[in-house]
Design a protein around this motif. Structure first.
Motif, PDB file in Angstrom:
ATOM      1  N   TYR A  87      -6.635   3.194   4.602  1.00  0.00           N
ATOM      2  CA  TYR A  87      -5.671   3.870   5.475  1.00  0.00           C
ATOM      3  C   TYR A  87      -4.261   3.321   5.227  1.00  0.00           C
ATOM      4  O   TYR A  87      -4.048   2.103   5.157  1.00  0.00           O
ATOM      5  N   VAL A  88      -3.305   4.245   5.091  1.00  0.00           N
ATOM      6  CA  VAL A  88      -1.886   3.895   4.976  1.00  0.00           C
ATOM      7  C   VAL A  88      -1.138   4.653   6.066  1.00  0.00           C
ATOM      8  O   VAL A  88      -1.229   5.882   6.150  1.00  0.00           O
ATOM      9  N   GLY A  89      -0.454   3.944   6.894  1.00  0.00           N
ATOM     10  CA  GLY A  89       0.274   4.579   7.992  1.00  0.00           C
ATOM     11  C   GLY A  89       1.667   5.048   7.591  1.00  0.00           C
ATOM     12  O   GLY A  89       2.164   4.752   6.499  1.00  0.00           O
ATOM     13  N   GLU A 119       0.829  -1.205   0.000  1.00  0.00           N
ATOM     14  CA  GLU A 119       0.000   0.000   0.000  1.00  0.00           C
ATOM     15  C   GLU A 119       0.864   1.255   0.000  1.00  0.00           C
ATOM     16  O   GLU A 119       0.545   2.237  -0.686  1.00  0.00           O
ATOM     17  N   GLN A 120       1.952   1.217   0.748  1.00  0.00           N
ATOM     18  CA  GLN A 120       2.843   2.374   0.780  1.00  0.00           C
ATOM     19  C   GLN A 120       3.531   2.581  -0.576  1.00  0.00           C
ATOM     20  O   GLN A 120       3.706   3.705  -1.019  1.00  0.00           O
ATOM     21  N   ILE A 121       3.898   1.491  -1.217  1.00  0.00           N
ATOM     22  CA  ILE A 121       4.531   1.598  -2.537  1.00  0.00           C
ATOM     23  C   ILE A 121       3.564   2.224  -3.543  1.00  0.00           C
ATOM     24  O   ILE A 121       3.937   3.102  -4.320  1.00  0.00           O
ATOM     25  N   ASP A 122       2.326   1.790  -3.493  1.00  0.00           N
ATOM     26  CA  ASP A 122       1.323   2.360  -4.406  1.00  0.00           C
ATOM     27  C   ASP A 122       1.137   3.849  -4.132  1.00  0.00           C
ATOM     28  O   ASP A 122       1.037   4.658  -5.074  1.00  0.00           O
ATOM     29  N   LEU A 123       1.075   4.213  -2.832  1.00  0.00           N
ATOM     30  CA  LEU A 123       0.874   5.618  -2.480  1.00  0.00           C
ATOM     31  C   LEU A 123       2.078   6.459  -2.907  1.00  0.00           C
ATOM     32  O   LEU A 123       1.903   7.561  -3.450  1.00  0.00           O
ATOM     33  N   LEU A 132       8.886  20.346   0.518  1.00  0.00           N
ATOM     34  CA  LEU A 132       7.886  19.415   0.011  1.00  0.00           C
ATOM     35  C   LEU A 132       6.665  19.436   0.927  1.00  0.00           C
ATOM     36  O   LEU A 132       6.795  19.282   2.149  1.00  0.00           O
ATOM     37  N   ILE A 133       5.502  19.651   0.337  1.00  0.00           N
ATOM     38  CA  ILE A 133       4.229  19.567   1.035  1.00  0.00           C
ATOM     39  C   ILE A 133       3.445  18.415   0.426  1.00  0.00           C
ATOM     40  O   ILE A 133       3.244  18.368  -0.791  1.00  0.00           O
ATOM     41  N   VAL A 134       3.003  17.483   1.276  1.00  0.00           N
ATOM     42  CA  VAL A 134       2.239  16.325   0.808  1.00  0.00           C
ATOM     43  C   VAL A 134       0.860  16.352   1.448  1.00  0.00           C
ATOM     44  O   VAL A 134       0.734  16.564   2.665  1.00  0.00           O
ATOM     45  N   ALA A 135      -0.160  16.139   0.616  1.00  0.00           N
ATOM     46  CA  ALA A 135      -1.537  16.059   1.104  1.00  0.00           C
ATOM     47  C   ALA A 135      -2.132  14.739   0.632  1.00  0.00           C
ATOM     48  O   ALA A 135      -2.163  14.460  -0.576  1.00  0.00           O
ATOM     49  N   VAL A 136      -2.615  13.930   1.577  1.00  0.00           N
ATOM     50  CA  VAL A 136      -3.182  12.627   1.237  1.00  0.00           C
ATOM     51  C   VAL A 136      -4.580  12.519   1.866  1.00  0.00           C
ATOM     52  O   VAL A 136      -4.724  12.632   3.090  1.00  0.00           O
ATOM     53  N   ARG A 137      -5.588  12.336   1.012  1.00  0.00           N
ATOM     54  CA  ARG A 137      -6.947  12.128   1.525  1.00  0.00           C
ATOM     55  C   ARG A 137      -7.156  10.646   1.812  1.00  0.00           C
ATOM     56  O   ARG A 137      -6.929   9.779   0.982  1.00  0.00           O
ATOM     57  N   MET A 138      -7.575  10.383   3.063  1.00  0.00           N
ATOM     58  CA  MET A 138      -7.967   9.029   3.453  1.00  0.00           C
ATOM     59  C   MET A 138      -9.333   9.138   4.122  1.00  0.00           C
ATOM     60  O   MET A 138      -9.467   9.772   5.169  1.00  0.00           O
TER      61      MET A 138
END
Length: 882
Positions: free
Chosen positions: A222-224, A190-194, A242-248
């Motif tokens: 959910y990915v931790g 899941e982390q690799i995909d994200l 770097l700014i990262v935004a991830v919707r879960m």
């Protein structure tokens, strides 16, 4: 009840700090006010932490808390339900934290706040101060927190105190295998995909002149441990911000990382209910669609990012100009002399135009050298004032296609911003305000990271030097001057090598600066008006060299340079090699900031000696010798292009035009280096020794002699006689040993040796004769008397005697020389002239023979006391007279 707590969404630094605090407050209860990051949750499942009785915030009565110990947090917005009691009357609050304050910062009765990489570091130092030894399990949990928050001690926020804490924990049994197991983990599918989604969406935006990367993703599961993905993405793309935004599901997780001071991600994320440091922060946002949140992010970035760059910080000054009466020929000569591509044209003090190299060269091609520049100069151009922002400068140069932007204040030209200035800034070389070092990624396009050397200065330099540097900056500030540390001091500071020779350059009058400094400290000044330089001499003899920033040009190859005042950048451009162009600001506003205009840090990293431009060695051929000296001293290698230029300068025989005195100075410094043999070998490889004398070569025999000279000088040093001698002269004698007597005289004259050194060099022929006598006596088997040995070497300098010892491969001869050095040369006669008169001798030339007889007798052990001397005089001279 005492409670030790931390922030919601706890990490390993929270755990390590809580475990450490438990030792300081043994009766306290450990409480997590919220959840934990995935890595910490996994650890808790596998550890024996249950033995500490850790509770959740729901398991305790908040009103029963009498003392609240907060670790790794001091904001009420990040402690969950515990925020309800922070204002409770009678509650005592203790805080241990390394985060900056925010609008909801809690004030404690006891606070220990330090700017270190991890809160665990603060508590580890408390252990050290109080003599507390953690158990192996405690040390391991503390090390987990320290390593996580400092990125394995590699983040820019890491301090020397973090390393000291890590060493302390390791000494007390911290298990690095456990640390590695929980901090270095393989990514889940899941982390690799994200991460792949973030890589695809990552876009770089220029906001207020600062490059910011934004990446986003939307997933239904959910990915931790998103923060680890952010670090990987930042490293893969080589990003400063770097700014990262991830919707879960129904919320968006924000993670920010910044390596430059213009972007404070902690302040940025406070606007989204988050928190953290200037360089690392996070937030969780509910009920806002991802697309809308990204728009809000850009709006807030526009408000938050402070480029800090104005024309006054990017411009070069003072500016070379042309009068309106100047011709194309004048413009061409000035551009060639100073390597300019565009020059402003003035009518009196009023700016009326700009002339470019392209126009000048075309006009010259058409044989229009005598034409006034006013006929072809550009009169329609943008100008700026010192406060003009970077964006406006960028429009003028890029959009309006100007080669430069003149900076005008109150109608007067005060500076100029060139295309090169802007390009260097936009590509990352923003060091006039920034705090960064380069990531040397090759010669083509190294991007620069901010780095301020103030901490390195504090860690590397003695206290009195640090105080002096601050004082220099303060005086410069009062004079409104910019002041910089330059030269080998800066280079060796970065190489972690000791060098306390302070050289500073001021943009302005160096002598006036030195005189102003003298009013603030007890010192004396030696000034040199011709060069605008001064030496500050402190009462203990410590010296500070002060120079005015200047530009140099050469009327002809190997000539002495002509000097004019200029900016720090032009001053650095006149220096020999890139590694010597690094400079550090000492002004209070920018104290410790490193400026690197010419890739010096890259060459330090690559261990290369490179010239700044292709005419460097032609303009000053002494740099040929200097290149070899720095190469050997630092263990570097002369760059391929520089080596090609060196061989070309040798073929042109430009060294002969320099003059022997300047070559002598370079040769002396080479002979004073520890790696003298390898340096001389390189001089031979570059065919440079022939300029000292056509018959001079460095071969295996000479190398062996210098090795022997090194051993001999070390032997003498271990005698601890306190006598001073010139080791470089000893090596010079070895180098010149095989020249004829006429050759020695020729070298002595060309090198323009001082009379005392010339006399010593010309002692080589008698020294050779003394060595021959010693060899003859050793071969004959007829051992010399002590007096014979004395007279072989008496009258020769210590350097020459040591040279004789080094030049001998006969053990018996070496023994005789060592006896002369250690014993015979110190033998003195006790009787003086008055003593001889008392014995009945009349003064006269024969006294010399008397003293010589006494000296020989003493040397040969025939007499020992003063009475023995008197008796010998009576027998040999008084009795004979009668």
């Amino acid at each position: 009840m005492d409670v030790i707590a931390t922030h919601v969404n706890a990490d390993f630094d929270c755990l390590g700090s809580m475990i450490a605090a438990k030792r300081l407050y043994p009766d306290a209860v450990l409480v997590f006010p919220g959840g934990q990051e995935r890595g910490l949750r996994d650890f808790l499942l596998q550890s024996t932490l249950y033995a500490y009785g850790v509770k959740g915030v729901r398991d305790i009565d908040l009103q029963q808390i009498s003392r609240l110990i907060l670790v790794d947090v001091r904001s009420s917005a990040r402690i969950g339900r515990l925020a309800e009691i922070v204002d409770k009357p009678g509650l005592e609050i203790h805080i241990y934290d390394h985060h900056p304050a925010d609008e909801k910062t809690i004030t404690g009765q006891f606070e220990l706040i330090e700017e270190v990489g991890a809160t665990t570091t603060i508590l580890a130092h408390q252990f050290m101060q109080r003599g507390i030894a953690p158990t192996a399990d405690e040390a391991t949990m503390m090390m987990l927190g320290l390593y996580e928050d400092t990125g394995h001690l590699l983040f820019a926020s890491t301090t020397p105190r973090d390393y000291q804490a890590a060493a302390f924990l390791l000494e007390n049994g911290a298990n690095l295998n456990t640390v590695a197991d929980f901090l270095v983990r393989e990514m889940s599918p899941e982390q690799i995909d994200l991460l792949n989604e973030l890589l695809k969406s990552c876009k770089r935006k220029l906001i207020n002149g600062v490059e910011v990367a934004i990446a986003y993703a939307s997933i239904d599961y959910y990915v931790g441990d998103i923060s680890s993905l952010v670090h990987k993405l930042k490293d893969i793309e080589n990003l400063n911000v770097l700014i990262v935004a991830v919707r879960m599901e129904d919320r968006v997780f924000l993670v920010g990382r910044s390596q430059i001071p213009e972007v404070h991600v902690g302040e940025l994320f406070q606007r989204f209910g988050g928190g953290g440091h200037a360089y690392a922060s996070s937030a969780t946002v509910k009920d806002i669609p991802l697309v809308q949140l990204l728009d809000l992010l850009e709006e807030e970035l526009q408000k938050t990012v402070q480029s800090g760059y104005e024309a006054r910080q990017l411009m070069s000054a003072p500016v070379k100009t042309l009068p309106i009466s100047a011709t194309i020929e004048d413009a061409r000569e000035l551009m060639t002399r100073f390597n300019f591509n565009a020059i402003p044209v003035l009518n009196a003090q009023h700016l009326v135009g700009i002339i470019t190299r392209q126009v000048v060269e075309k006009a010259a091609h058409h044989k229009l050298q005598k034409m006034p520049v006013t006929e072809v100069m550009t009169t329609d151009f943008d100008t700026a004032d010192p406060q003009t922002q970077l964006a406006e400068l960028q429009r003028g140069i890029i959009d309006h296609n100007q080669r430069c932007i003149p900076v005008v204040e109150h109608g007067e030209l005060v500076g100029i911003v060139t295309r090169t200035d802007l390009l260097r800034h936009l590509l990352g070389d923003r060091q006039k305000l920034a705090e960064r070092l380069p990531v040397e990624s090759g010669r083509g396009g190294a991007r620069l990271k901010r780095k301020n050397l103030a901490r390195l200065i504090d860690a590397q330099l003695p206290k009195f030097i640090r105080a002096l540097l601050r004082q220099l900056g303060e005086v410069a500030d009062t004079l409104d001057m910019k002041i910089y540390l330059v030269g080998g001091f800066v280079r060796d500071l970065l190489l972690r090598q000791e060098n306390l020779d302070i050289d500073v350059v001021v943009e302005g009058d160096g002598i006036a600066f030195a005189e102003a400094f003298a009013k603030t400290a007890e010192c004396r000044i030696r000034s040199h008006q011709k060069f605008g330089t001064a030496v500050i001499v402190l009462p203990d003899g410590f010296k500070i060299d002060v120079a005015s920033a200047r530009i140099e040009y050469y009327e002809s190859p190997a000539a002495l340079p002509q000097v004019e005042h200029s900016s720090i950048r032009h001053d650095l451009y006149r220096r020999d090699f890139t590694i010597n162009t690094l400079t550090i600001s000492l002004n209070e506003e920018s104290y410790g900031q490193l400026l690197d205009f010419f890739g010096g840090q890259r060459d330090l990293k690559e261990k290369q000696i490179r010239v700044l431009h292709n005419l460097s060695l032609i303009e000053d051929p002494t740099r040929l010798f200097r290149a070899v000296r720095f190469e050997q001293r630092l263990g570097f290698r002369i760059g391929r292009q520089t080596e090609r230029l060196m061989r070309g300068a040798v073929r042109m025989k430009l060294v002969k035009k320099v003059g022997g005195a300047r070559i002598r100075n370079e040769l002396r410094q080479i002979l004073d280096e520890p790696q003298v043999i390898s340096a001389l070998r390189r001089l031979e490889q570059f065919d440079l020794l022939k300029f000292i004398d056509p018959h001079l070569h460095f071969d295996r025999t000479t190398a062996q002699m210098i090795v022997s000279a090194e051993k001999t000088s070390s032997w003498f040093d271990l005698l601890y006689t306190g006598e001073k001698y010139h080791r470089w002269l000893l090596y010079l004698f070895c180098l010149l040993n095989f020249l004829s007597d006429k050759g020695l005289q020729r070298v002595s004259a060309w090198l323009d040796l001082a009379p005392k050194y010339r006399d010593l060099l010309l002692q080589l022929p008698p020294a050779r004769k003394a060595l021959k006598r010693a060899y003859y006596r050793a071969g004959s088997g007829n051992a010399p008397k002590n007096s014979d040995i004395y007279h072989w070497f008496n009258g020769l300098s210590l350097e020459i005697v040591l040279f004789v010892m080094a030049g001998s491969d006969n053990e018996q001869v070496r023994k005789w020389v060592s006896q002369y050095v250690t014993d015979f040369r110190k033998v003195k006669v006790l009787l003086d002239g008055n003593g001889l008169i008392e014995l009945g001798l009349k003064p006269g030339p024969h006294f010399h023979q008397v003293f010589l007889t006494l000296l020989n007798a003493r040397l040969n052990g025939e007499i020992r006391t003063l009475e023995d001397e008197r008796q010998l005089v009576r027998e040999k001279f008084v009795a004979v007279k009668k």
